[in-house]
Design a protein around this motif. Structure first.
Motif, PDB file in Angstrom:
ATOM      1  N   ALA A 261       1.279   6.637  -2.359  1.00 11.67           N
ATOM      2  CA  ALA A 261       0.586   5.364  -2.136  1.00 11.67           C
ATOM      3  C   ALA A 261      -0.717   5.616  -1.372  1.00 11.67           C
ATOM      4  CB  ALA A 261       1.477   4.401  -1.365  1.00 11.67           C
ATOM      5  N   LYS A 262      -1.745   4.916  -1.751  1.00 18.03           N
ATOM      6  CA  LYS A 262      -3.013   5.033  -1.048  1.00 18.03           C
ATOM      7  C   LYS A 262      -2.868   4.508   0.370  1.00 18.03           C
ATOM      8  CE  LYS A 262      -6.067   4.527  -5.064  1.00 18.03           C
ATOM      9  NZ  LYS A 262      -7.108   3.686  -5.689  1.00 18.03           N
ATOM     10  N   PRO A 263      -3.316   5.240   1.378  1.00 19.84           N
ATOM     11  CA  PRO A 263      -3.249   4.738   2.766  1.00 19.84           C
ATOM     12  C   PRO A 263      -3.970   3.405   2.938  1.00 19.84           C
ATOM     13  CG  PRO A 263      -3.754   7.082   2.743  1.00 19.84           C
ATOM     14  CD  PRO A 263      -3.832   6.630   1.323  1.00 19.84           C
ATOM     15  N   SER A 264      -5.063   3.211   2.216  1.00 23.50           N
ATOM     16  CA  SER A 264      -5.794   1.944   2.321  1.00 23.50           C
ATOM     17  C   SER A 264      -4.962   0.779   1.785  1.00 23.50           C
ATOM     18  CB  SER A 264      -7.113   2.032   1.552  1.00 23.50           C
ATOM     19  OG  SER A 264      -6.879   2.358   0.186  1.00 23.50           O
ATOM     20  N   LEU A 265      -4.168   1.030   0.738  1.00 26.50           N
ATOM     21  CA  LEU A 265      -3.303  -0.011   0.191  1.00 26.50           C
ATOM     22  C   LEU A 265      -2.205  -0.361   1.190  1.00 26.50           C
ATOM     23  CD1 LEU A 265      -2.154  -1.808  -2.067  1.00 26.50           C
ATOM     24  CD2 LEU A 265      -1.014   0.221  -2.985  1.00 26.50           C
ATOM     25  N   VAL A 266      -1.569   0.658   1.765  1.00 24.98           N
ATOM     26  CA  VAL A 266      -0.512   0.413   2.746  1.00 24.98           C
ATOM     27  C   VAL A 266      -1.050  -0.371   3.943  1.00 24.98           C
ATOM     28  CG1 VAL A 266       1.164   1.501   4.281  1.00 24.98           C
ATOM     29  CG2 VAL A 266       0.720   2.487   2.030  1.00 24.98           C
ATOM     30  N   GLU A 267      -2.227  -0.006   4.402  1.00 25.19           N
ATOM     31  CA  GLU A 267      -2.837  -0.694   5.543  1.00 25.19           C
ATOM     32  C   GLU A 267      -3.178  -2.133   5.211  1.00 25.19           C
ATOM     33  OE1 GLU A 267      -3.954  -1.432   9.272  1.00 25.19           O
ATOM     34  OE2 GLU A 267      -2.989   0.409   8.541  1.00 25.19           O
ATOM     35  N   GLU A 268      -3.645  -2.375   3.981  1.00 24.38           N
ATOM     36  CA  GLU A 268      -3.970  -3.740   3.575  1.00 24.38           C
ATOM     37  C   GLU A 268      -2.719  -4.606   3.477  1.00 24.38           C
ATOM     38  OE1 GLU A 268      -6.275  -7.018   2.274  1.00 24.38           O
ATOM     39  OE2 GLU A 268      -6.749  -5.166   3.343  1.00 24.38           O
TER      40      GLU A 268
END
Length: 515
Positions: free
Chosen positions: A204-211
């Motif tokens: 999973a993209k870290p930016s997706l998880v953070e969003e």
């Protein structure tokens, strides 16, 4: 991840001022504070006893939510039979006397109350300023069974339940890797519902998880009873008729989504989990597509696309052709339709809308009625109402055929949420077809296409991989290529690791013997 703190409503009188206070060394004062908090709750039990026959203690628990046998065997019996002492040592009680697997220390009245209503008993000891939380909650829960809303002819039969602990264990068993991360937080001022964000680190993209985390953390409301609460509060376009998050009860679908690099949101108290981000292509994929051979799956998937498009435009096209474009209908067919409509007192658009509304009412009635009679009412009701309406001259026979085929075609949608969208847009196209003919229908389809092009799910374009076009992701769209060709994960949600299949996996019988 740090859990979201409890924010009581200022107008509420459920919690008393003592909840923020630290526990006292006086057992009587602590018990009195808890009794005031639960003054109107008769289901909370207070059990007074002596540790070793000398030290006074209080066990507070909710009988319907705690394991009473575990309380008797692992808590009361060892404590009451322990060696007498003038003062109980909290650490000795925790580490030597109690035979409970998990024991935690709590220091405030409010935390004691919040943990108690989750089913875990509390042990209060005289002359101790901390309480022991015994992790032995136990309540009735539904067994793991096949989801009735997402049937599959081939594949696992496991479905999520209302217990978050069971759901997490099902997910862990399906995806057995230490890179599966489960981050928890709590939502709801009064319900304090446990919510978990699941993803695979490195996929999973870290930016997706953070969003995903950021959108969930900003939610501040009284209660979260189902994933639908979170879905409406975190979607990109709240007024769009199209779902921007996928919900499912199937464990295998959730696991497959994690392996594609997407994020799964689990909520305690519901068997439905959310999967983000989602695309239109994803919502038209069924679990059976990946368990059957690619040729068979591709044929059924292409048929699914066609039937859903027919379900969307067929009633509108019928209205438009009969009202504005009779020359486009073959002569014999037009004569047959005209003779069937000769005694009908309503315009075509009114006729179609009447039958469409009747079909929706019957479908909703069959859904809400008890299961034993719901299916019978739907089938018998449709036959009786359709036949009676034609005999009474209210609607024509072709309309009954059109609406029936439209409804059946809509049932091919693998996800209920996308079928709801088609039902809403179908009514809009019927009105446009009745007002402007095929020109109105085309305007409606163009408007839907433009809306889909602008729609996003957690920043991912809804029409991926067609707009924008990603050639490597088209292998699993309207058709599904064989597994040995799907070497890459979808790019829209995946991080750096896109390889999911080693090269050279195409079956080559006899190659090993020749070598």
């Amino acid at each position: 991840m740090r859990k979201r703190s409890f924010k009581p409503n200022q107008a509420s009188e459920t919690f008393v001022p003592e909840e923020s206070a630290a526990l006292s060394a006086s057992l009587d004062r602590n018990v009195e504070a808890l009794k005031r908090i639960f003054s109107l709750s008769d289901d909370v039990s207070f059990r007074t006893f002596l540790i070793g026959g000398t030290v006074k203690a209080e066990l507070v628990y909710i009988p319907g939510m705690s394991d009473r046998q575990e309380i008797d065997v692992s808590v009361l019996k060892p404590l009451m039979r322990s060696e007498p002492a003038e003062k109980a040592d909290l650490q000795e009680v925790k580490n030597r006397v109690l035979s409970v697997v998990s024991v935690e220390e709590i220091g405030t009245i409010g935390e004691c109350a919040r943990q108690l209503i989750k089913g875990d008993p509390l042990l209060l000891i005289d002359d101790c300023e901390r309480a022991l939380l015994l992790k032995i909650a136990k309540w009735d829960k539904r067994a793991v069974e096949e989801p009735k809303t997402e049937p599959s002819l081939r594949g696992p039969r496991e479905g999520f339940t209302e217990s978050i602990a069971t759901n997490l264990s099902l997910l862990r068993r399906k995806v057995q890797t230490v890179k599966l991360k489960l981050q928890s937080l709590q939502l709801g001022r009064y319900t304090e519902t446990d919510v978990y964000i699941a993803f695979i680190e490195g996929l999973a993209k870290p930016s997706l998880v953070e969003e995903v985390r950021r959108r969930i953390e900003r939610i501040d409301l009284d209660s979260v009873l189902e994933t639908g609460y979170i879905e409406e509060l975190t979607e990109d376009s709240p007024y769009s008729p199209f779902p921007q998050q996928q919900f499912t009860e199937r464990v295998d679908i959730a696991a497959a989504s994690l392996l594609e690099g997407r994020v799964v949101i689990l909520v305690d108290g519901t068997p439905n989990v959310l999967i983000v981000p989602v695309t239109l292509v994803t919502l038209l994929q069924a679990a059976d597509d990946y368990y059957n051979r690619s040729l068979y799956s591709s044929t059924l998937r292409f048929l699914r696309y066609c039937t859903l498009f027919i379900s969307l435009i067929l009633p509108a096209a019928y209205v438009a052709l009969l009202n504005f474009h009779q020359e486009m209908v073959p002569g014999k067919l037009m004569i047959s339709i005209a003779s069937a409509r000769e005694a009908i007192p309503f315009p075509t658009i009114v006729e179609v809308l009447m039958m469409q509304l009747a079909f929706e009412v019957l479908r909703e009635a069959g859904l809400r009625l008890p299961r034993q009679i719901g299916s019978a009412v739907t089938i018998v009701g449709a036959l009786v109402v359709g036949e009676a309406a034609v005999s009474a001259g209210l609607v024509s026979a072709p309309i009954v055929i059109i609406i029936a085929f439209t409804g059946i075609a809509g049932f091919t949608a693998p996800h209920y949420s996308i079928e709801l969208s088609i039902r809403l847009l179908r009514l809009l196209l019927i009105v446009l077809g009745g007002m402007l003919g095929m020109l109105g229908v085309m305007f409606g389809i163009i408007a839907i296409a433009i809306h889909l092009c602008t729609l996003r799910s957690f920043g991912v374009p809804y029409l991926t991989p067609f707009a924008p076009f990603v050639a490597s992701d088209t292998k699993d769209t309207m058709v599904r290529v064989p597994w040995w060709k799907m070497t890459k994960r979808p790019s829209f949600a995946n991080g750096r690791n896109r390889d999911r299949l080693a090269p050279g996996q195409r079956p080559e019988p006899g190659r090993g013997e020749e070598e």
